[in-house]
Design a protein around this motif. Sequence first.
Motif, PDB file in Angstrom:
ATOM      1  N   GLU A   4      26.110 -12.266   4.418  1.00 35.24           N
ATOM      2  CA  GLU A   4      26.365 -13.637   3.978  1.00 35.24           C
ATOM      3  C   GLU A   4      25.057 -14.420   3.939  1.00 35.24           C
ATOM      4  O   GLU A   4      24.085 -13.969   3.362  1.00 35.24           O
ATOM      5  N   TRP A  34      30.078  -8.352  13.266  1.00 34.69           N
ATOM      6  CA  TRP A  34      31.269  -8.823  12.562  1.00 34.69           C
ATOM      7  C   TRP A  34      32.512  -8.636  13.441  1.00 34.69           C
ATOM      8  O   TRP A  34      32.622  -7.660  14.189  1.00 34.69           O
ATOM      9  N   LYS A  41      35.047 -11.389   9.563  1.00 30.79           N
ATOM     10  CA  LYS A  41      33.980 -12.360   9.306  1.00 30.79           C
ATOM     11  C   LYS A  41      32.747 -12.077  10.165  1.00 30.79           C
ATOM     12  O   LYS A  41      32.823 -11.460  11.227  1.00 30.79           O
TER      13      LYS A  41
END
Length: 374
Positions: free
Chosen positions: A116, A151, A157
Motif C-alpha cells: 500500500e 498483514w 489489511k
Amino acid sequence: MEIEELLKSLQNLRLQQKSAVTLEKTEPHYVLDLASQSGGGDCLLAATSSNHTIRLFSRERLVQTSVLKGHEDVVSAIHFFNTDPNILLSSSHDKTVRCWDIRANTEKEVQCFQGEGLSHCSVLSCDINANDKLIAGGTEKMKDDVFLLFWDKRKGKLLGCYSESHDDDITQVTFHPHLENFMASGSTDGLLSVFDIAQTSEDDALLSTFNTEATVAKAGWCGKEDKYVYCVTHMDTLHMWDAMEGDSIHQITDIKEQLQDVEYFVDCIPTSAAGEIPLLVTGSHSGNMHIIDLTDSSNVRIVTSLTSGHSATVRCLNWDKKTCTLVTGAEDSLLCLWSPDATTASDLNARQSKMKAKKIKASRQSAPYGSKAR
C-alpha cells in the motif's frame, strides 16, 4: 527422533521418484522453493518455478495435481498454513503476497496483500506465524528503504512495518514454529535479527542482532523446543545462535577446505535434540549432494551422498521428519524424492524404463494400423 536414528535414516536414503516441473526443451525452469503440508500421509508438495507458477504435487509419488497461476514475476517464497494446510502463502517480485485455497480455483488467489502506501518493492521472503493470524514479508531495498511488512490475515489489511533493523534486501523471514510472536529475519546486509513482535515498537521488539559477515541465504529454527536460530550464507558459512539468550552456539566457515566435492550449501535439515547442530546439505554443480554432520567443526563428516538424481545446481529442499524423506529441487527442472528404502537409483531407472516400454507397447496395440490423429 534421536540423532542416532536420524543419521541411520539419512544413511539409507535412496532415490525413489523423479518428476519434472516442465517438459520444455528450450530453457529449463529452475525449481526455486519447496513447501509441504503438515499432517503426514500423502500430503501435497508445492514447488515454485522460474516461470512464475506454483505447481502442486503428491509428495509421496511426485505426481502433479494442479498449477497455481497469478503471479506476474518470480515467486520468491511459499509456505503452507499451520492450522489450515489447504491455504498456501506465496510472495513474489511482482510486489505482492498472496493466499491460495488449493481446494478452489487455481487461477485466482483468495487474498492478495501489498505494501500500500508504505512499500512498492519486490517481496523477497514471507511467512505465516504459528496461529495463522499474522503474515510477514521482507522486501528488496529500493533507494534507501527496505521493509518488514505485517498483514492481518483475517482482516486482509496491512498492520505496519519495521524499517530500521536492516539496510539491504531481506532474503529470509521465518516465524518460530510454536511461539506466534517470535520471528527472525535475514538480509544481504549480513544481519540475522530476532524479534518479539508483541512489543509496541520496533526498538522494543528487536531482541537480538547477529552478524554473519556475509549475505544471508537461508534461515530457520532448530534444537530442543526450537530455541536456536541458524542461517546459511551465500559465502557458504553456517551460524547458529541461542535466539533468546543471544549466545553463539556453533559456526563453521571452512567446509570447502575440509571436503573437496562441496561447491555450495543448499540448506539445513534441523534437529530437535538439545544442543544438536543441524545437518548440512551441500551440492556440486553437477547435481550431486552430500549430507554432512557438523558436530565436530574441525573434522566434519559426510553422513551420506545423494547421486544419480539431479544434473544441475540444487536450489532447495523439503525434509519430512515423520517419514524421514527428502525432496530436492534444482536448476534441471527436476524434483527428486529420496527415501530410506531398499530401492536403489538403478532399480528406479530400470522400473521407469519398463513403464515407458509398457506405454509404447500399449500405444501400438491400440493403434495397429498407425491410425490418423484424432
